[in-house]
Every structure is written in structure tokens, then in C-alpha cells.
Design a protein around this motif. Structure first.
Motif, PDB file in Angstrom:
ATOM      1  N   ASN A  84       3.228 126.822  35.358  1.00 51.70           N
ATOM      2  CA  ASN A  84       4.242 126.194  36.224  1.00 51.70           C
ATOM      3  C   ASN A  84       5.422 127.131  36.494  1.00 51.70           C
ATOM      4  O   ASN A  84       6.585 126.763  36.335  1.00 51.70           O
ATOM      5  N   ASP A 112      10.929 128.826  36.051  1.00 51.17           N
ATOM      6  CA  ASP A 112      10.204 127.695  35.487  1.00 51.17           C
ATOM      7  C   ASP A 112      10.344 126.536  36.466  1.00 51.17           C
ATOM      8  O   ASP A 112      11.454 126.038  36.703  1.00 51.17           O
ATOM      9  N   ASN A 114       9.509 123.521  36.212  1.00 50.82           N
ATOM     10  CA  ASN A 114       9.879 122.236  35.605  1.00 50.82           C
ATOM     11  C   ASN A 114      11.393 122.101  35.470  1.00 50.82           C
ATOM     12  O   ASN A 114      11.931 120.999  35.553  1.00 50.82           O
ATOM     13  N   THR A 115      12.072 123.241  35.254  1.00 50.59           N
ATOM     14  CA  THR A 115      13.525 123.208  35.028  1.00 50.59           C
ATOM     15  C   THR A 115      14.312 123.950  36.105  1.00 50.59           C
ATOM     16  O   THR A 115      15.532 123.818  36.184  1.00 50.59           O
TER      17      THR A 115
END
Length: 385
Positions: A84, A112, A114-115
């Protein structure tokens, strides 16, 4: 207005998709580009949605007082779905179309997803950057889901090399080969009434599931291949004791006007590639010989002339039902003529992988055109067979 944003100078170049977002690059080829990596939600509610800087405004530096730790001029991206991460190559160059200005070292960056936090930032060493280098494309290989065991491959389109970066070692090395160079015959482009010459070398890259890196120069009609395991063997390229010239294999030839920018390989082993001289998308089932009879153009040239005009970037998503994505941007008109801003100049298009190849020779269930097992063919550029 202070010139920080000049709408007509912003040209979308690269495209990527991950879950509910599209990522678009807008390199700083001219003044007035406030951010060179932007995003829009997907699916969009509008035909022409507003873009947002990714991950935020603070991640982008002004070119007039550059902070080289931030994004300067992003060319292309790639999504590493195993971990990811969104990887990108930041050329560090502004005004490349006017007077090339290397205001920061080129760097590899990863976020990243996700963040949206930056997790990799690696500046290419000066020894691996040549005078007038332009690092313009990136591919990433992750071994067995180990997010640290990742290698990025970055093309130097103007000085004909590939930089290999090891995340685990946090080190890179430069790979060179004569097959990275442009073919002068293929450097002459005649598109939309414009004639221009691009001596662009190694550019398009696509990774197969059996860990082969397929590649081609932009000014070329040929496709080449090298095993990933050879590229990531640092000692091959740094100790100078092994002749590496023959490690790269000619796969085949697309024929006259077969220049291609970028490519990608779907889960079913089908490669999709842009056809910039033909305003089309081509396909090839990598399990079949790379012959003209096994290559196919996917769009009806008579009915799609306005749908795609200069397909510049292409990506294959990793959704369960895979899609092929194309950025059409009329780049030659932007560079050498004048875009009509009353018209739609930039399009992002998606097609379902299985559907678009269903009735073509590229469908893996179709018999090879010459009913042979895969073979590597060495031929001259543009040669008929």
C-alpha cells in the motif's frame, strides 16, 4: 496574481489509481504549476473535478526558493499494492521545455497510502546523474510480500540508463546497456500536423509475474527484456568484472510508427502499451511470440480519433476486476503549438481488462497467430516478417 498558478501551463502527465483515489502528476515543465502531484476522488461526481495537492500543500516546495526535501517536479508514479505504497520519481527539474534547470537532485519518494505519510525519500547520488539526465518513469518490485525487500527501477530517458534502488540497503546503482538508446529512425514524429524529433531513450517499463522487466526506449519500435534478478544483483553493475551487454534480450518489433511511451502487464499476463503515433492502445499476450500477428490495437481508429490524443501514461490497477487506465494529454500540441482551452484536452480513460481483449488475439484463451510456443525474435527496427 503572482504567477504561482498559470492554468494553461499545467499539463497532466502521469496517472495512477488506488482504491477510491486517482493520482495525477503535473510536472513543472513551465512556470505556474503550484503542485506536481495531485489527487481526485474516484468515482468522481463531476466531469472535470478540482484536484488537490497530494498529500497536502506543505509537501510541495516553491521552485523559486526550493526545499529539496519536498516535492519539486514529479513525472510518474507506481502503486505497490502489496504494501500500500505510492512510489514516485521526482526529477528535481523545472522548465524542462524552456531551459532545463536542475534545482534539486532527482529523488525517489514513497508514501504510505493508509496514512499519507512519506516513508521513503532517497536522493540519487551525483555519480548516477549525468548532465541533462531526465528521470521520468518508475517501476517497483517487491519480493514475496516483504515490504523491505523492494527495488525501484527508474529510467533516465535522456541519458539512457536505469537506476536500481534497494530499499533494504538504502543504496542505488546505475545500469547501462546499448538497448537503452533511441533509434534515430524512430525519433522522427509526425502528429497532428506537427513534425518534431525526440531522441528519448529507455522509458516504458512493465514487470511480469515471472519477474521479468520488459522495457523500450520512446524513440524505438522494439521491445526488450531483462530478468529482475540480474538488475538487483548489485555486484554485476559495480565491480566491472562481468560483461553485461548480452544480458538484455530483444523480444520483438512493433513496426513503423510503433513508438510507445508506457506499458503495464495485467494479472492474466497481457501487456498493454500506448501507441503514441497512432492514438491507440496496443496489447500482447506475453505467453505468445512477440510478432506483429500477435499484437493488436484495441480501439477503432475511425471512431476513436477524439477519444485518445497522445496516450502518454498507462497503468493496470490491481482490483479484483482489473482495469487499464490511460492518460490522454495532447502533449505535442502543448509543447509545439497551442491548446484550445475551449475544448477537452485531457482525458483519463478506463477499460475493463477482460472485456477489451475478449475478441482479440491478446486473449490468453486465443491460439497464437502462428500456433507456436513463445520464442524470442531478434530483428531490425521496422523490419517486416
Amino acid at each position: 496574481m503572482n504567477g504561482d498558478f498559470i492554468p494553461k501551463n499545467n499539463l497532466p502527465l502521469g496517472i495512477d489509481v488506488f482504491r477510491n483515489r486517482l493520482f495525477i502528476t503535473t510536472p513543472r515543465w513551465k512556470d505556474g504549476v503550484p503542485a506536481s502531484l495531485v489527487t481526485v476522488p474516484y468515482p468522481t461526481k463531476e466531469i472535470s473535478p478540482a484536484v488537490r495537492p497530494y498529500p497536502n500543500w506543505q509537501a510541495h516546495s516553491s521552485p523559486y526558493n526550493p526545499d529539496c526535501s519536498k516535492l519539486i517536479s514529479v513525472y510518474r508514479t507506481t502503486v505497490d499494492v502489496q504494501c500500500n505504497r505510492l512510489w514516485l520519481i521526482d526529477s528535481g527539474i523545472v522548465n524542462a521545455t524552456i531551459s532545463l534547470n536542475q534545482i534539486c537532485p532527482p529523488k525517489i519518494v514513497a508514501f504510505d497510502l493508509n496514512t499519507d505519510e512519506m516513508v521513503v525519500r532517497y536522493e540519487l547520488p551525483a555519480s548516477q546523474v549525468k548532465q541533462d539526465s531526465l528521470h521520468s518513469n518508475i517501476a517497483v518490485d517487491v519480493r514475496n510480500g516483504n515490504c523491505l525487500d523492494a527495488h525501484a527501477f527508474v529510467t533516465d530517458v535522456w541519458r539512457f540508463g536505469i537506476v536500481v534502488y534497494s530499499l533494504e540497503k538504502n543504496r542505488s546503482w546505475r545500469v547501462t546497456n546499448f538497448n537503452f538508446s533511441p533509434n534515430p529512425v524512430a525519433s522522427d514524429f509526425n502528429i497532428y500536423g506537427l513534425n518534431f524529433q525526440w531522441l528519448d531513450g529507455v522509458f516504458g517499463m512493465s514487470l511480469s509475474h515471472d519477474r521479468l522487466l520488459y522495457f523500450h526506449p520512446m524513440a524505438s519500435f522494439k521491445e526488450f527484456m531483462v530478468p529482475v534478478d540480474l538488475l538487483i544483483n548489485e555486484s554485476l553493475w559495480t565491480n566491472g568484472t562481468v560483461d553485461t551487454a548480452k544480458l538484455f534480450v530483444t523480444v520483438g518489433d512493433r513496426g513503423f510508427n510503433g513508438q510507445s511511451s508506457t506499458s503495464g502487464i495485467a494479472r492474466n499476463g497481457v501487456m498493454f502499451f500506448t501507441q503514441v503515433h497512432r492514438d491507440n492502445i496496443g496489447c500482447w499476450d506475453t505467453a505468445k511470440p512477440y510478432t506483429r500477428a500477435n499484437l493488436e490495437s484495441l480501439l477503432d481508429a475511425d471512431n476513436s480519433s477524439m477519444l485518445i490524443q497522445f496516450p502518454n501514461d498507462l497503468k493496470i490497477d490491481r482490483n479484483e476486476r482489473q482495469g487499464v487506465w490511460v492518460m490522454s494529454n495532447r502533449l505535442p500540441i502543448y509543447l509545439y503549438s497551442q491548446l484550445d482551452y475551449g475544448d477537452i484536452n485531457f482525458r483519463i480513460l478506463r477499460a475493463d481488462v477482460d472485456n477489451i481483449i475478449a475478441n482479440t488475439i491478446c486473449n490468453p484463451i486465443s491460439e497464437s497467430a502462428n500456433n507456436e510456443k513463445i520464442a524470442l525474435v531478434s530483428i531490425e527496427e521496422g523490419q517486416c516478417y
